[in-house]
Design a protein around this motif. Structure first.
Motif, PDB file in Angstrom:
ATOM      1  N   SER A  93       0.819  -1.910   0.360  1.00 46.30           N
ATOM      2  CA  SER A  93      -0.202  -0.205   0.276  1.00 46.30           C
ATOM      3  C   SER A  93       0.590   1.313   0.233  1.00 46.30           C
ATOM      4  O   SER A  93       1.904   1.617   1.332  1.00 46.30           O
ATOM      5  CB  SER A  93      -0.680  -0.163   1.364  1.00 46.30           C
ATOM      6  OG  SER A  93      -1.640   1.269   1.498  1.00 46.30           O
ATOM      7  N   SER A 123      -5.314  -2.855 -10.246  1.00 44.18           N
ATOM      8  CA  SER A 123      -5.610  -3.831  -8.230  1.00 44.18           C
ATOM      9  C   SER A 123      -4.065  -4.738  -8.043  1.00 44.18           C
ATOM     10  O   SER A 123      -4.037  -5.316  -6.968  1.00 44.18           O
ATOM     11  CB  SER A 123      -6.552  -4.474  -8.340  1.00 44.18           C
ATOM     12  OG  SER A 123      -6.106  -6.168  -8.805  1.00 44.18           O
ATOM     13  N   GLY A 174      -3.031   3.950   0.545  1.00 43.23           N
ATOM     14  CA  GLY A 174      -3.544   3.894  -0.465  1.00 43.23           C
ATOM     15  C   GLY A 174      -4.429   2.149  -0.154  1.00 43.23           C
ATOM     16  O   GLY A 174      -3.964   1.504   0.433  1.00 43.23           O
ATOM     17  N   THR A 175      -5.079   2.051  -1.342  1.00 45.56           N
ATOM     18  CA  THR A 175      -5.127   0.171  -1.605  1.00 45.56           C
ATOM     19  C   THR A 175      -4.627  -0.578  -1.580  1.00 45.56           C
ATOM     20  O   THR A 175      -3.533  -0.201  -2.442  1.00 45.56           O
ATOM     21  CB  THR A 175      -6.023   0.793  -2.597  1.00 45.56           C
ATOM     22  OG1 THR A 175      -7.566   1.717  -2.955  1.00 45.56           O
ATOM     23  CG2 THR A 175      -7.023  -0.808  -3.181  1.00 45.56           C
TER      24      THR A 175
END
Length: 830
Positions: free
Chosen positions: A147, A182, A151-152
Motif C-alpha cells: 500500500s 489492483s 492507499g489501496t
C-alpha cells in the motif's frame, strides 16, 4: 490529455491480407491532436505549478490553452497536467496528461508486515511512473500486498504475473515496478534463491512423477540404497536370487529394518533414517528374497523369512537345506518348487503345507512332519507326490517313496496321505505309522499294482491305521497268486474300508494284536486260483473286530478255504467278533469260526448269503474245533444258501475243546440234496446247540445230519413245519429229578413224540396242545414211562418214572428214574 483515436488504435494490425496498412484518416486525426498539444506548449503554457488541484482551481487568471502542473495532491488521481479553457479570470482547468516523472522513490520502513507492506513516496504514485522501493523484511507467505501512502493494498506480482513465492522478497532487496490496476507488477523479479528452490521442487515433482511410471533398475542392494528417494520411488532389484520390485515408502520402519537382518523385505536407504522411510518389497516374497538358493545352505534365510513374515514360501526350482531346520509357520511351495535336504540333516515342519501335486521333498536327509502337539496336526495332511510317488510307472517301485512319507509322519500323531488315480507299482512293502491314513481316489481308481511276493504290501507300525478307497491287483509278471497279504493289521483300532482285492492266500490278516478293528465294504475277486486249507480273504486273529459288507461277486472256480476265517493261527483267545452282510459266489466257506489252539467266543454272524452258480461251497457257515481249541457263545442269524452248497451250516468238533452254546435262527436253504445242518463230533464235546423256529432246511435230503454223539441239541418243532418231517428237537443228558420243556410253538398242536432214554426207545406218545391239553401213550415198552396232562417241574411225577406232560402249548419231560438219562426226543406234527 487524452487523444482519440490514440496511437494503439490507429496503428493496430490491419486486415489479415494487409496487416501494415492503418487508416490514413485516423493517422491525420491523431497527428492533428499532437500538433495542437505542441502548439499549446510552445505558446508558453506549462509555466504554472501548484501543489494541489484546489490551489490550481482557485487561480483562473490565465489565458485559454495555458497548461499547469499539479504535483503533490493527496488524491493521487488529481495530480497531472491541466489546460485552461475560457478567458482570463473565467473558464476552468481540465486534466489532460499525467505528470511526466520517469520514476518515483518509495520507502518501506517496516510500518506494515512482511506480507502486507506499507510504503511512502514523496510524489504521488501513478500507473505512468516506475516505482523504486526497498524491502524492509523478507516475506514468509504468498501472496504479498503493498500500500503506497496509505492507499489501496495492491497484490505484488512477479514480472511473469505470478504471486511472490515465500522468501521471494528478502530484507534490503530493491525492487522496481508499476501500478497496474489492483496489482503492483515488478519489473525486477523475486529473489533467485526462491526461484531456484521452486524450480527444484518442480523438478523433483516431475521426476517423482516420471519415476512412478518408469521403474529404475538396481543391480544390487548397495545401488538401491544409494538412490535419491526424491527422484526414484520404484525400483527393480536385479541381485541374483533376490529379484523383486521395491517401492520407497515413507514412515517409521526402524523396527522392521532391525528385524529383517537379511534385507529380504525392508531395505534402508543410505541417506534417510529408518524412522523416515524404507525400500519395501512390493510383491509377495519367497525365500530367495532373503538369499536362499539351490546352491548354498539356505536354512538361515528360510528361518529369517519365517521369523519376519510368519510364513515361508519356496520359489520354483531348488532350495538347499544344508543344516538342521525347524519351520513352525505355514509353508507354501510355488509350481515347480522343491527343497533338497542334505545328507545327515533334518528338516522339521510343524505347520500346514500348501503345495501342488509335485515332488517337493528331495535329498538324502530326513524330513520330519511329526509333532506331539495339536498345533502340528496340519503338517500331517500330505499328498504322496510330495515325496516322489507317482502312478503310472509300471517298472518303478513306488514303495520307497511312500515309506519316506510315512517315516516323515512318525508315530506321535495321526496323519492323512492322499493318493491319485492310477497304478502305483509296489515291489516292496510299506509300514504305516500311527494313525496313518492311506487314502485313495476310490477303488478301481487308486490301484496298488503288486509285483512279486514275500512281503506285506502294507503293514501297520502303530495303532489306528486306516486304508480307504484303494484297490490291490497282481502285476502281470506274477505267474501265481500271492502268498503274502496285501494288508497286515498288527495294532488296535485300525480300519479298512472300500477296498478291492485280487487273489492272495490271505488278502487281509488281522493279527492277535489287532483288536477292535473294522473292515467294511471289502470286495474280493477269485479267478482261477483255488487255495488250500488255511487260506482266507480275511483272517482275523484279534478280538472285538467288526466285519461288514464283504463281497465276492466274481469267481471262475477259484477261492480260499473261507472268505472270512476267525481264529486260525491266533496267539491268544479271540472274542466279540461281529460279522455282517457277507455275499459270495466262490467255492468257499463263507464264514469259518476256527478254534484250533485258542478259545473263540461271544460272536455274532448275521446276513450271510451264498449264491454261487458254479462250483460247490462246502457250507455258508462253519464252526470247527481242532487241537485244544474251543468255541462257545455265538449267535447265527439270517443265512440264505443256494442249493449248490454242499451243506448250509456245519458244527464240527475235532479237538479236545468244547463246541457249544450256539443259537441259530432265520436260516433258509434252497438245496434239495446234501445236508442242511451238520453235527459232526470226533472228539471233545459238541453240546448245547439251539436251532430256532425260523430255520428251514427241510428241502435238503438230510435236513439234520448227525455223526458221533452229542448232547443238548435242541431243534424247535417250528423248523419242521410243512409236512410229516421228523426232526430231532432235543438230544442231551437230563439229571435225576429235573425237567426240561419244549415250546410246541402253536396254540393248536397235535402230533406224535418219540422218546428214547439211553439207547432204547421207551415209547410213542400222542400229543394235543389244545383245545384240551392231553398226552397219551400209543406204544410203550417201559412201564416207568408215563404221560400226564399237566406241568412238570422235576419232582411232580412219581419217583422212578420218566414222565411226559403237556400244558398250555408246552411239552415237558421229567426224569425221576433215579439217575441221569441221555434223552432224545423226536416230535412230529402237523
Amino acid at each position: 490529455m487524452a487523444f482519440s483515436p490514440n496511437a494503439e488504435t490507429v496503428y493496430a494490425d490491419g486486415p489479415f491480407g494487409s496487416p501494415l496498412q492503418p487508416s490514413k484518416p485516423e493517422i491525420r486525426s491523431l497527428l492533428a491532436q499532437y500538433e495542437a498539444a505542441i502548439d499549446a506548449y510552445s505558446s508558453g503554457a506549462g509555466s504554472i505549478a501548484k501543489s494541489t488541484r484546489a490551489l490550481l482551481f482557485a487561480d483562473l487568471a490565465h489565458a485559454a490553452d495555458v497548461t499547469a502542473w499539479v504535483y503533490a495532491d493527496s488524491t493521487v488521481a488529481y495530480n497531472g497536467i491541466y489546460r485552461k479553457s475560457g478567458a482570463s479570470g473565467a473558464g476552468s482547468w481540465t486534466l489532460i496528461l499525467p505528470l511526466p516523472f520517469s520514476f518515483i522513490i518509495a520507502s518501506d520502513v517496516g510500518a506494515g508486515t512482511a506480507n502486507a507492506i506499507q510504503a511512502t513516496t514523496s510524489l504521488p504514485v501513478s500507473s505512468s511512473a516506475f516505482v523504486w522501493m526497498n524491502i524492509f523484511e523478507a516475506n514468509t507467505a504468498s501472496p504479498v500486498t503493498v500500500s503506497f501512502n496509505g492507499g489501496t493494498a495492491l497484490t505484488v506480482k512477479t514480472n511473469s504475473g505470478n504471486d511472490i513465492a515465500p522468501g521471494g522478497l528478502t530484507a534490503g532487496m530493491i525492487v522496481m515496478g508499476i501500478v497496474s490496476g489492483s496489482t503492483f507488477r515488478l519489473v525486477s523479479d523475486q529473489a533467485s534463491a526462491a526461484i531456484v528452490a521452486a524450480a527444484e521442487a518442480a523438478q523433483a515433482a516431475a521426476e517423482a512423477a516420471a519415476a512412478s511410471a518408469n521403474i529404475r533398475y538396481a543391480a544390487t542392494r548397495t545401488a538401491l540404497k544409494a538412490y535419491n528417494t526424491n527422484v526414484t520411488t520404484l525400483a527393480f532389484l536385479g541381485e541374483a536370487g533376490r529379484n523383486g520390485l521395491y517401492e520407497w515408502t515413507a514412515g517409521d520402519f526402524s523396527a522392521q529394518i532391525a528385524a529383517d537382518t537379511a534385507e529380504g523385505i525392508y531395505i534402508k536407504a543410505d541417506a534417510i533414517a529408518a524412522t523416515a522411510g524404507a525400500w519395501v518389497r512390493v510383491a509377495a516374497s519367497d525365500v530367495s528374497a532373503f538369499g536362499a538358493s539351490g546352491t548354498v545352505n539356505s536354512s538361515a534365510d528360510i528361518h529369517a523369512m519365517a521369523t519376519l513374515l510368519g510364513y515361508v514360501r519356496f520359489p520354483a526350482g531348488n532350495t538347499l537345506v544344508g543344516s538342521n531346520l525347524t519351520i513352525d509357520v505355514p509353508v507354501y511351495f510355488a509350481d515347480g518348487a522343491y527343497v533338497t535336504v542334505a545328507a545327515a540333516r533334518t528338516l522339521t515342519i510343524t505347520n500346514v503345507i500348501d503345495s501342488p501335486k509335485q515332488h517337493i521333498f528331495r535329498g538324502d536327509g530326513l524330513v520330519v512332519l511329526n509333532h506331539d502337539a495339536d498345533t502340528g496336526e496340519p503338517s500331517r495332511q500330505i499328498h504322496i507326490s510330495w515325496f516322489g510317488a507317482f502312478p503310472g510307472e509300471d517298472d518303478v517301485d513306488q514303495a520307497p517313496a511312500i515309506q519316506k512319507a510315512f517315516t516323515a509322519l512318525g508315530n506321535a500323531r495321526e496323519s492323512k496321505v492322499q493318493f491319485d488315480i492310477g497304478n502305483y507299482t509296489m515291489m516292496t512293502g510299506v509300514t504305516v505309522t500311527r494313525g496313518g491314513w492311506v487314502l485313495g481316489s476310490g477303488n478301481r481308481r487308486t490301484v496298488f499294482l503288486v509285483k512279486g511276493d514275500g512281503f506285506d504290501v502294507f503293514n501297520t507300525g502303530h495303532t489306528a491305521c486306516r486304508f480307504s478307497d484303494i484297490q490291490f491287483e497282481n502285476h502281470s509278471d506274477n505267474v501265481s497268486a500271492r502268498i503274502s497279504p496285501f494288508i497286515r493289521i498288527s495294532h488296535d483300532f485300525c480300519l479298512i474300508e472300500n477296498v478291492y482285492a485280487q487273489e492272495a492266500f490271505n488278502q487281509i490278516i488281522v493279527e492277535t494284536a489287532g483288536n477292535n478293528c473294522t473292515i467294511r465294504e471289502f470286495n474280493m475277486v477269485w479267478r482261477t486260483y483255488p487255495f488250500t486249507a488255511g487260506s482266507a480273504g480275511i483272517l482275523v486273529r484279534g478280538s472285538g473286530c467288526n466285519i461288514s459288507g464283504i463281497f465276492s461277486n466274481f469267481s471262475s472256480g477259484g477261492g480260499p478255504e473261507a472268505l472270512i476265517a476267525v481264529g486260525t493261527g491266533a496267539g491268544a483267545n479271540v472274542s466279540a467278533t461281529y460279522i455282517n452282510n457277507v455275499s459270495f459266489i466262490s467255492a468257499s466257506t463263507g464264514v469259518l469260526i476256527h478254534g484250533d489252539s485258542v478259545i473263540i467266543s461271544r460272536g455274532q454272524i448275521t446276513g450271510i448269503n451264498y449264491r454261487g452258480g458254479s462250483g460247490s461251497a462246502p457250507q455258508a457257515v462253519k464252526f470247527l474245533t481242532s487241537g485244544t481249541g474251543g468255541i462257545f457263545g455265538f449267535a447265527v442269524d439270517v443265512v440264505t444258501v443256494n442249493g449248490t452248497a454242499t451243506a448250509d451250516l456245519t458244527f464240527q468238533c475235532n479237538g479236545s475243546g468244547d463246541l457249544k452254546q450256539i443259537a441259530v435262527d432265520n436260516l433258509f436253504s434252497s438245496g434239495s440234496s446234501g445236508n442242511g445242518i451238520e453235527f459232526i463230533r470226533t472228539a471233545g464235546a459238541l453240546s448245547d446247540i439251539v436251532i430256532g423256529p425260523t430255520v428251514n432246511v427241510r428241502s435238503r435230503a438230510t435236513p439234520v445230519f448227525f455223526s458221533g454223539s452229542n448232547t443238548g441239541i435242541r431243534i424247535d418243532p417250528r423248523a419242521m413245519v410243512g409236512g410229516d418231517v421228523a426232526g430231532v428237537y432235543f438230544r442231551g443228558s437230563v439229571a435225576d429229578d429235573t425237567a426240561f420243556s419244549i415250546t410246541l410253538g402253536r396254540s393248536i398242536f397235535s402230533g406224535t413224540a418219540i422218546i428214547t432214554a439211553g439207547v432204547a426207545e421207551r415209547g410213542i406218545f400222542g400229543i394235543r396242545a389244545a383245545p384240551t391239553p392231553a398226552v397219551g401213550p400209543n406204544w410203550v415198552t417201559d412201564a416207568n414211562v408215563v404221560a400226564v396232562a399237566t406241568t412238570l417241574s422235576g419232582t411232580t411225577g412219581t419217583d422212578g418214572n420218566l414222565t411226559l406232560g403237556v400244558q398250555d402249548g408246552v411239552l415237558y419231560v421229567e426224569n425221576r428214574t433215579g439217575s441221569a438219562q441221555n434223552i432224545s426226543l423226536c416230535v412230529m406234527g402237523a
